[in-house]
Every structure is written in C-alpha cells, then in structure tokens.
Design a protein around this motif. Sequence first.
Motif, short mmCIF file in Angstrom:
data_model
loop_
_atom_site.label_atom_id
_atom_site.label_comp_id
_atom_site.label_asym_id
_atom_site.label_seq_id
_atom_site.Cartn_x
_atom_site.Cartn_y
_atom_site.Cartn_z
N VAL A 157 0.86 -1.19 0.00
CA VAL A 157 0.00 0.00 0.00
C VAL A 157 0.89 1.23 0.00
CG1 VAL A 157 -1.93 1.19 1.11
CG2 VAL A 157 -1.62 -1.27 1.51
N ARG A 166 1.30 -8.57 2.64
CA ARG A 166 0.87 -7.88 3.85
C ARG A 166 -0.43 -8.50 4.32
NH1 ARG A 166 -0.48 -1.48 4.91
NH2 ARG A 166 1.75 -1.36 4.48
N VAL A 197 0.07 4.69 13.96
CA VAL A 197 0.91 4.31 15.10
C VAL A 197 0.95 5.38 16.19
CG1 VAL A 197 2.43 2.68 13.97
CG2 VAL A 197 2.93 5.11 13.83
N PHE A 199 4.99 5.13 1.83
CA PHE A 199 4.47 3.84 2.28
C PHE A 199 3.32 4.11 3.25
CE2 PHE A 199 9.05 2.82 1.56
CZ PHE A 199 8.89 1.83 0.62
N VAL A 200 2.32 3.27 3.22
CA VAL A 200 1.18 3.45 4.13
C VAL A 200 1.14 2.29 5.12
CG1 VAL A 200 -1.33 3.61 4.31
CG2 VAL A 200 -0.14 4.71 2.40
N VAL A 201 1.06 2.63 6.42
CA VAL A 201 0.95 1.62 7.47
C VAL A 201 -0.22 2.00 8.38
CG1 VAL A 201 3.40 1.05 7.44
CG2 VAL A 201 2.58 2.82 9.00
N PRO A 202 -0.68 1.04 9.21
CA PRO A 202 -1.73 1.40 10.17
C PRO A 202 -1.25 2.52 11.09
CG PRO A 202 -1.41 -0.97 10.13
CD PRO A 202 -0.32 -0.39 9.31
N ASP A 218 -5.19 -3.94 12.53
CA ASP A 218 -5.48 -2.58 12.99
C ASP A 218 -4.24 -1.87 13.53
OD1 ASP A 218 -8.06 -2.89 12.24
OD2 ASP A 218 -8.78 -3.50 14.22
#
Lengths: 95, 493
Positions: free
Chosen positions: A82, B336, A93, A88-91, B340
Amino acid sequence: MSLDKATVAHIAKLARIAVPEQDLPGLATELSGILKWIEQLDSVDTSKVEPLSSVVNATLRFREDNITDGGQRDAVLANAPVSAQGFFVVPKVVE
Amino acid sequence: MSAFTDLTLTAALEGLAKGDFTSVELTRAHVEAVEAARGLNAFVTETPDQALKMAAESDTRRKAGTVGLMEGVPLAIKDLFCTKGVLTTASSHILDGFKPPYESTVTANLWKAGAVMLGKTNLDEFAMGSSNETSYYGGVVNPWRKPGDNKNLVPGGSSGGSATAVAARLAIAATGTDTGGSIRQPAAFTGTVGLKPTYGRCSRFGIVAFASSLDQAGPMTRTIDDAAVMMRVMAGFDDKDSTSVDIAVPDYRADLAQSVKGLRIGIPKEYRVDGMPAEIDALWQQGMEWLKAAGAEVKDISLPHTQYALPAYYIVAPAEASSNLARYDGVRFGLRVPADELADMYAQTRAAGFGAEVRRRILIGTYVLSAGYYDAYYVKAQKIRTLILNDFTKAFESVDAILTPTTPTAAFGLGDKVDDPVSMYLNDVLTVPVNMAGLPGLSVPAGLSKEGLPLGLQVIGKPFDESTVLRVGKAIEDAAALKQKPEAWWRAA
C-alpha cells in the motif's frame, strides 16, 4: 538448554512472528531439540580463541562521501503493498 | 531437439561460433524442454518470451562480431537472484509479487557476457533446506530415479530447481547459491557439477540474503569445463558488495590444461562420519586411486574440529538469518496481512508469509542473539569458526587440495526426512565446514550408488584457488567417465 512455552512466546514476540498458543508446546520441544544438539559445542575449550570476524581478512573499504544514487522514489515504492502520494502506508501508530 | 538440449556449455559455444545453429534455435529447444518438464516443478517462473528475445539479440550481436564469453547460452537462474522486472520470490510466500527494480551483479555479469535467461528456479524457502521441500511453491522432483522404481526422489537443496534443470537437460547451466552446501549437495544428488567459490569471489549484491557471512553464488553445470567458463563470468570485484574481494579472476578453463601431476591431495580422516555407507567410503577410495593414477600425491591429514562445524553453523546461520529477514514486514514489498495495529500487522504478516522451517530458524536465531545468550551461543560459534579455519590453514601448509565425499548418502525420497530437522541438517555435515572457513568447494559426479543414483566427490581448495579445485575435479571427471543420464520419464507423464 530446554525452552519452555513462555520463553518461546517471548522469542516469537521479539521476532515479530505471531504464534498461536496451541503451537507453543510443539515449538518448544522442537527448538529445545535443536539447542540440545548444538550444546555439544560446550565440550570444546575456546577460552583462548578469538571469535572469527571475517574469513577474507579484508578491512572494509572507504570511499568518498559522495551521492552515487538516488531520486528513485517511484522504483522504491513500486513493490509496496500500500502506498499513497509518494509514501508507504501503514496502520496508524500514534494515538 | 534432444541433440540441442544434450549440448554442454562449451559444445554449445563452439556450435554457435561455427554457425551450426543460432541462439534462437538453441533457446527454443530449451524453452520446449522446460515446458515439457513441468512435472518436475523445477521453475517458479518461466520466461520464454524474454528468453527468445534475448536469444535473438544475441544472434544479432554475433552477426555484428560482438561475442561475449557465454554468448547465446540459455541458463536457469535460482529464484534467489534479483532480476529486474521479473518476479523474484526466494520460494517464499512473503515475497509475493516482488519484481525487483534492479538486477543482481552476478546475473548482470552473465547477461553482459551474452547469456539468455530461461526462467527462475525453485529452491528451499530463503535457501533454508537440503531437499527443496521447504519451498512455498512445492518440492522439486529429482530427474533421477532408482532403475525399475518410480518413487520420486528429492534433488537436494537448496538449489534443487537449478540442479534439476541442469540434470534434466532443461537448461545448459544454472546459477546456484551455497550457504552450507546448497550448490554442492544438490549437484551430488543430481549427477551435476556444482562449484561454491571462495567467499568474496562473487558479488552478493542483489542476491536475497540468508546468512551474509556464508552466502556465495556459483555455477551448476554438467561438466567441469562448463563450470570453469561460467565461473569466470560470474566472478569479479563489485563495489556494491562490501565483502567483495578485489583480486584478478583467472581464465579457469585455460588453467584446466595443467594436469594434477605433483599436486598434494589431503584426505581428512574426520570426514569418515559415523554410519557412512560403505559405498560412499568406496567411492572416496576410488577417487584417491584415480588421483594417484593421474600423478597426484595422496596423504592423510587431520581437521580435528570438523564435527563441530555443523552445530556451530546452526547458530551462525539462523542468527544472521533472523537479522536479514527482519526486513520482511509487509510495508515495503511482498505480502501484507492487514491488521489494525502496526505491530500486529508485522506479526501476522510474518506468521503467514514464512514457512515452518524459516520460522524455526528465525526463532533459533532470535534466541541465540537475545540478551544474556549472545556470548554463550554466537560468540562461541564464531570461536569454533576460528578453530575450523585454523585447521584448514594448517592442512594447506602440506597439501594443495582436499578430497572428501560431498554427501553421506545418495538422494532420498520426498517426505522421508521432513519430520526431523536435525536429521535433515546432517545432510550438510561434509559441506558446511567449507562455508564456515570461506573456502572454495566443488562437487563432481564420481559414480553411481548400487541402486543406480548419482554420487559426488567434494574437492576443497585454498582461498581463491578455484583453479586447482577445478583441475582436481577434471581429473576425477575424466577418470570416472560417466556416461549415464536420467531417463526422460517426465516427458511421457
């Protein structure tokens, strides 16, 4: 060294690998078996031996501190699961 | 068509040079052989269009008078080498869909020399295995079977797809990588030649890392001459690998012209491991006789710390792997598993993406590097490595090369050893010491077991003395004069 369930759970956490509770006993037995086999090394006296740092006897090379590559944003992101707007895309934090 | 696929690398180069055939014709025959051998599962990715395009370009270059050292020769590439724009998986689920934006140095060297890529070969996941059964894409089948028996055998690992591709005449040669025996053991199991060069001889840039202080790339071929040609092309200094050694690359093939007369060959008694079958011992003895007959001097040597190499390896290799594989986190490439929270995403992705053997080794590696255990395990193993290296250094004061069997047994059946990790690890007991000391090691086909399966002998050399290793290998190859090849039973299936 025999590993118990709690130790395996701790290592798995350090390694960032999710291990279901029911898999812990089997894994503990398996890893303990490997470590027990490795323990034959204890019979070797290494008190006067230096650890090996490199097999090639080479000192690391120096180079001029110049930029040799870069500007590859799209190539770097091309395989990201993603990405958005060049990142870059992460949940999330942060709270 | 079978005539094309039976050509050795050197014979193919001669035929192409004389204009007997084109690279397109040669490559097409191999593309068809690859398609007809899907039952062997040797390839993760076939690249027939790219192969034919590269072959056509090679033919154009040849017409223009530009001829590289491997001009027009179709190769199989272990799927551990990054190939620009072509799926590179390390046979792991966690690298799903990964198309590298760059090329590994070794494969770039091969393409620069004019070689053609047929596809990417199957391997044990992240090169961790000795039977190719840990691959996410399924096991590879050895083209050899016991005569009169249709049970499938493993090709060895981790370069099992490459070994099978070469043995089954799907590719003229292939690349492999070797961390603890991953070129030499499958070469022995498939009756092919496999050379692990000295650490630092081939660039590791662009090869998916397993254990960085042990990994080396090398050629897998059907003859020693072929290995000599391909080794020269793969080798060379590379600024992009900090452990690459800047030392001249010899013309290995020209060096083969020298005989082994006067060479001193060491026989280490510690390699006669418990329970080694009599036929392996007999083959070793035969190898000594062949070398004596060719004018070499054979003498007993001692490598007293041999038995400790394998357990020390199972500290060093997992430790380095646990560090190298930390990069697979579901953020920058590959698989991936959504979650959440970030930490949960890492843990779920890595649990789903890595297979059982890779998880096992990451956990062992994490444990031996964890607080309080570093000295007891990793430092201890590195000290054992010093002792192993010292053994070899001392031995090489009185010999020029060392002869041993490559493996304690011939190829075994699929599924025979998957339940016991330590028994699987023992496959590499004779090959691992070479990696621990960074030395060049070669497996050369030397005979068949009483059940009709290939067996290999291993030649170990001084650092950067691949030339002598190949010369000794050539003497064994000449004396063994093996003519057998696997029956193409997979074609009918």
